[in-house]
Design an enzyme around this catalytic site. Structure first.
Site, PDB file in Angstrom:
ATOM      1  N   GLU A  70     -25.326  16.267  -0.976  1.00 32.63           N
ATOM      2  CA  GLU A  70     -26.776  16.384  -0.855  1.00 32.63           C
ATOM      3  C   GLU A  70     -27.755  15.567  -1.428  1.00 32.63           C
ATOM      4  OE1 GLU A  70     -28.712  20.200  -1.510  1.00 32.63           O
ATOM      5  OE2 GLU A  70     -27.067  20.761  -2.993  1.00 32.63           O
ATOM      6  N   CYS A  95       0.539  -1.205  -0.084  1.00 28.99           N
ATOM      7  CA  CYS A  95      -0.050   0.089  -0.018  1.00 28.99           C
ATOM      8  C   CYS A  95       0.835   1.254  -0.033  1.00 28.99           C
ATOM      9  CB  CYS A  95      -0.960  -0.140   0.923  1.00 28.99           C
ATOM     10  SG  CYS A  95      -1.983   1.701   1.361  1.00 28.99           S
ATOM     11  N   CYS A 125      -1.600   1.738  -2.876  1.00 27.89           N
ATOM     12  CA  CYS A 125      -2.581   2.807  -2.859  1.00 27.89           C
ATOM     13  C   CYS A 125      -1.899   4.064  -2.757  1.00 27.89           C
ATOM     14  CB  CYS A 125      -3.287   2.639  -1.482  1.00 27.89           C
ATOM     15  SG  CYS A 125      -3.467   0.846  -0.868  1.00 27.89           S
ATOM     16  N   HIS A 180     -25.633  22.729   0.967  1.00 29.84           N
ATOM     17  CA  HIS A 180     -26.144  23.223  -0.357  1.00 29.84           C
ATOM     18  C   HIS A 180     -25.361  24.435  -0.701  1.00 29.84           C
ATOM     19  CE1 HIS A 180     -28.464  23.839  -3.963  1.00 29.84           C
ATOM     20  NE2 HIS A 180     -28.448  25.400  -3.536  1.00 29.84           N
ATOM     21  N   GLU A 202      -7.814   2.225 -13.023  1.00 30.91           N
ATOM     22  CA  GLU A 202      -7.206   3.265 -12.376  1.00 30.91           C
ATOM     23  C   GLU A 202      -5.971   3.660 -13.382  1.00 30.91           C
ATOM     24  OE1 GLU A 202      -8.087   2.483  -7.860  1.00 30.91           O
ATOM     25  OE2 GLU A 202      -6.385   1.897  -8.565  1.00 30.91           O
ATOM     26  N   TYR A 208     -10.298  -2.964 -10.873  1.00 32.49           N
ATOM     27  CA  TYR A 208      -9.740  -1.335 -10.268  1.00 32.49           C
ATOM     28  C   TYR A 208      -8.294  -0.885 -10.790  1.00 32.49           C
ATOM     29  CZ  TYR A 208      -7.492  -3.049  -5.966  1.00 32.49           C
ATOM     30  OH  TYR A 208      -6.456  -3.691  -5.202  1.00 32.49           O
ATOM     31  N   LYS A 219      -0.090   5.352  -6.223  1.00 28.17           N
ATOM     32  CA  LYS A 219      -1.136   5.159  -7.008  1.00 28.17           C
ATOM     33  C   LYS A 219      -1.948   6.410  -7.039  1.00 28.17           C
ATOM     34  CE  LYS A 219      -5.026   4.001  -6.275  1.00 28.17           C
ATOM     35  NZ  LYS A 219      -5.575   2.615  -6.154  1.00 28.17           N
TER      36      LYS A 219
END
Length: 500
Positions: free
Chosen positions: A478, A74, A79, A473, A218, A214, A82
């Protein structure tokens, strides 16, 4: 013969019996592998009073059977680097979008791959040193070398100079992770894995990516975002098998919208080295030229060199270590966490398993890992993030009608920039209980938003509670609390709408 799973009471008795044994060991715990899970287990066990040793291979950005580094996949070649490259690639689209926001940008914007690569390397070196300090501060003894198990309570470490030293331990923890694998097609030695992709000396102007997971998606986004030509090949009709079909379709559209060439239901049959690069032959007989061919076709548990079968530790057909709910193997003194067990192969899951291990063995609190509602993200551009069940999984597991709420829209930022790229949000609700059992989003900041949604699902929030929450908002987030109208109702025992 299958191993016997221990109940909570049996586990307490087993631990008590071990504590009553007067045998002297060099360590209370010895960990093989100093990645995310191994370091967490070592530190937390030491904080609970255990004497802990840990071994890890020498540092290098690209792993092999003899090199690795504290921090593991990782931190060093997964991770973290990347995500750094994803950030770098995102600026390509941001610069395009900036013009309609009034920024006058010179047409000749240069990108320097080597500069980003050096910054990435500097960061993983910094993190590597931080992990070493974390171990030292917890009084964990770190050994540099390759570990293998030679007995139920003995680990042999082969040091850099080739010498071997054995250490005894009351408990041994396997935390060796996984390694990328390549399909065995002619010319496969010309291809690279994600390890090398994160450390290429030259930017690949023409890239071919094989895989639909993935990692493949990616890297396709990364190289395309930096200006490269990218051809993505995958076996299914859509990429990201196992994710919600509706989200998979949107990811595919977004990849194409940003210029990635998709080749569904297509694999590669041969790679040939030429003066102009690598000639790639597809399963449909088409030929492509590439500077780099990335095989992102899965990872295997990194257990082959641990001597596990000789010691009697049970493995599954993929080579993963078999463990019970407490991460204990069939050998009572040997445990395993993370990708080496092939449960849910995510860094945060390895951290959870390591924490539960430390609580169970040294904290006096037998703890099972909870794999429900584990959120995850795919850092394509824009990203996809999910938690809970996909629509297809919900239908398969349903005991009553399922309600699906969706909101697809053009993000406010795109209305000015002119980018034609929609976001999609989705909630899956069990009508009988009104509980939200799945959520997914494809769009900017999806991972950041989904982490908060994951807490709601962990707390078994209902759709009514989502609806009663006041939104922020203006924000994309939302939408998760303003979806009032059911998009579709799926009657109990109905089949999924697609099977792509």
């Amino acid at each position: 013969m299958g191993r016997k799973m221990l109940t909570d009471g049996e586990l307490d008795k087993a631990v008590a019996a071990e504590e009553a044994t007067e045998t002297h060991y060099d360590f209370d715990l010895f960990v093989i592998g100093a990645g995310s899970g191994g370091v967490r287990a070592a530190r937390f066990s030491a904080n609970n009073g255990a004497k802990v040793g840990i071994c890890e291979l020498p540092f290098h950005p690209i792993s092999s059977e003899e090199i690795g580094g504290v921090g593991g996949t990782c931190v060093i070649r997964g991770c973290v680097p990347k995500k750094i490259l994803v950030y770098g690639a995102t600026y390509g689209g941001e610069l395009e979008d900036a013009r309609n926001y009034g920024w006058e940008i010179n047409e000749n914007v240069d990108f320097t791959w080597k500069k980003l690569l050096q910054k990435k390397t500097d960061e993983i070196l910094r993190l590597n040193n931080i992990y070493k300090r974390l171990l030292a501060n917890a009084a964990v003894k770190l050994y540099e070398g390759e570990g293998r198990i030679v007995g139920p309570n003995e680990v042999e470490v082969r040091q850099i100079d080739g010498t071997k030293i054995s250490y005894t331990a009351k408990h041994i923890l396997i935390a060796t992770g996984s390694r990328a694998q390549k399909p065995n097609i002619p010319g496969h030695e010309l291809a690279i894995t994600s390890d090398e992709a994160l450390s290429l000396e030259e930017f690949p102007k023409r890239a071919v990516v094989l895989g639909g997971g993935y990692i493949a998606v990616e890297f396709a986004s990364i190289w395309r975002g930096m200006g490269g030509t990218v051809d993505l090949f995958f076996r299914k009709e859509l990429p990201l098998r196992g994710f919600d079909d509706e989200m998979r379709a949107l990811v595919a559209r977004n990849l194409e919208g940003r210029g990635v060439n998709l080749h569904p239901q297509t694999s590669l049959t041969q790679l040939i080295k030429t003066d102009d690069g690598i000639k790639v032959i597809s399963s449909h007989g088409e030929e492509f030229m590439a500077d780099v061919v990335l095989f992102a076709t899965g990872r295997n548990p990194n257990t082959k060199r641990l001597n596990l079968e000789a010691v009697g530790v049970e493995l599954d057909q993929a080579g993963a270590v078999k463990v019970d709910e407490y991460s204990r193997t069939n050998i009572p003194s040997i445990w395993a966490v993370g990708d080496a067990t092939n449960r849910i192969n995510l860094t945060p899951v390895a951290l959870m398993e390591a924490t539960c291990f430390a609580n169970t063995v040294f904290g006096g609190k037998p703890t099972k890992a909870d794999y429900s509602n584990v959120a995850c993200a795919v850092f394509c551009i824009p990203p996809l993030a999910v938690v809970g069940l996909s629509e297809e999984e919900a239908v398969e597991k349903a005991t009553g009608d399922i309600l699906v709420f969706t909101s697809g829209f053009n993000p406010m930022k795109n209305t000015i920039s002119g980018r034609q790229e929609k976001s999609l949000m989705k909630l899956i609700v069990d009508e009988q209980t009104d509980k939200v059992i799945g959520a997914s989003m494809c769009g900017p900041d999806a991972a950041e938003i989904m982490q908060g949604i994951a807490i709601a699902l962990k707390c078994e929030a209902t759709k009514a509670q989502f609806d009663s929450t006041v939104g922020i908002h203006p924000s994309s987030a939302e939408e998760f609390v303003t979806m009032r109208t059911v998009t579709r109702r799926i009657a109990y025992k109905a089949k999924p709408k697609t099977s792509l």
